[in-house]
Design an enzyme around this catalytic site. Structure first.
Site, PDB file in Angstrom:
ATOM      1  N   LYS A  52       0.790  -1.283  -0.083  1.00 29.38           N
ATOM      2  CA  LYS A  52       0.005   0.231   0.030  1.00 29.38           C
ATOM      3  C   LYS A  52       0.828   1.375   0.108  1.00 29.38           C
ATOM      4  CE  LYS A  52      -3.902  -2.534   1.907  1.00 29.38           C
ATOM      5  NZ  LYS A  52      -4.902  -2.602   2.799  1.00 29.38           N
ATOM      6  N   GLN A  96      -5.302  -1.933   9.101  1.00 35.45           N
ATOM      7  CA  GLN A  96      -4.994  -3.215   8.374  1.00 35.45           C
ATOM      8  C   GLN A  96      -5.748  -4.403   9.266  1.00 35.45           C
ATOM      9  OE1 GLN A  96      -4.015  -3.753   5.227  1.00 35.45           O
ATOM     10  NE2 GLN A  96      -4.621  -5.901   5.180  1.00 35.45           N
ATOM     11  N   ASP A 119     -11.473   2.258   3.059  1.00 38.67           N
ATOM     12  CA  ASP A 119     -11.735   0.928   3.103  1.00 38.67           C
ATOM     13  C   ASP A 119     -13.407   0.829   2.764  1.00 38.67           C
ATOM     14  OD1 ASP A 119      -9.580  -0.716   2.882  1.00 38.67           O
ATOM     15  OD2 ASP A 119      -9.462  -0.546   4.999  1.00 38.67           O
TER      16      ASP A 119
END
Ligand code: GUN
Length: 284
Positions: A52, A96, A119
């Site tokens: 990322k 995460q 997200d």
């Protein structure tokens, strides 16, 4: 013989466009910024977080990454998120998953400001996706829809089957295919007669985390097969949820692993961060 849906190629094309838009935005004094938080030492998560960060560098974004110890308290994590929520350099925040067991995914996700929840996991953003009025689309399903669009494959009027019902992939995937006018069936571990359902499907998305689960005898001629799986074989090789060797000869289109859905996921995260930065720019 199937045509291979080359996610790597589609991702590269989209990243070029994102980089160009980032360059334009920078001229107005705003550089899209992403903060990535990792708690603990999950090796797969460490790889995702590194990728990322690399993705951000590739398209010219600002990025910060926080690698916190396994025993980080909820209070410490929420304080960091609160600081990032108020940081004007940061337009996207993600923690995460999975988090270590003593931390609640839900509490942490809902602490992220919905405007920075790139997200699209928070209650508000999930709700917005449900009614088709989204700011951000969840990265993996959005990446799949982008691949389908690139190859001119529409869900309109098609029988679409999603195998897997996770909040991250299966459920939002079904919703996006429904918004594209597909007739969608969601299958999972309690589904009876799975093979009867998959053999009738025009488009199948497999996201259950079981190596080589979907086999050629489970699909019809001409099916489109999308493989979300990332499983490590005993010999260390990466393999998907689809048995490529038996499915490929029957498919019209199929994604490979690696090089299919994987490269698209981070690309859509970058897209969401860009969208957030643009919204921020409009408000100024
Ligand atoms: N873990 C597995 N997939 C994802 C993802 O898309 N986002 C985050 N934050 N964690 C994940």
């Amino acid at each position: 013989m199937a045509e291979i849906l080359n996610g790597k190629e589609v991702a590269a094309k989209l990243r070029k466009r994102i980089a160009a838009e980032c360059e334009e935005l920078k001229k107005t004094g705003i550089q899209p910024g992403l903060a990535v938080i990792l708690v603990g030492n999950n090796p797969a998560s460490q790889v995702y977080v590194r990728n990322k960060k690399r993705g951000c560098e590739e398209v010219g974004f600002y990025s910060e990454s926080y690698e916190l110890p396994e025993d980080t308290t909820e209070k410490e994590l929420l304080e960091l998120i609160d600081r990032l929520n108020h940081d004007d350099k940061i337009h996207g925040i993600l923690t995460q998953l999975p988090l270590p067991g003593h931390l609640s995914d839900k509490t942490v996700i809902d602490a992220i400001s919905p405007e920075k929840d790139v997200d699209a996991f928070s209650e508000r953003n999930v709700g917005k996706i449900m009614i088709g009025d989204h700011d951000f689309l969840p990265c993996t399903p959005a990446g799949i829809m982008a691949i389908l669009k690139e190859y001119g494959i529409s869900c309109d009027g098609k029988k679409c089957v999603v195998i897997g019902r996770s909040n991250i992939v299966g459920k939002p995937m079904a919703m996006l295919m429904l918004h594209d006018n597909g007739t969608v069936t969601v299958c999972h571990s309690h589904t009876k007669n799975l093979k009867e359902i998959t053999r009738d499907a025009d488009i199948i998305v497999v996201a259950i985390g079981k190596a080589d689960f979907l086999t050629g005898d489970m699909i019809k001629e001409g099916a489109v097969v999308i493989d979300v799986g990332m499983n490590r074989r005993g010999d260390g090789k990466l393999t998907g949820d689809v048995d490529f060797a038996s499915c490929e000869p029957k498919c019209s289109y199929i994604t490979p692993v690696p090089g299919g859905v994987g490269p698209m996921t981070i690309t859509m995260l970058l897209q969401n961060t860009l969208t957030s930065a643009k919204k921020h720019a409009e408000k100024q």
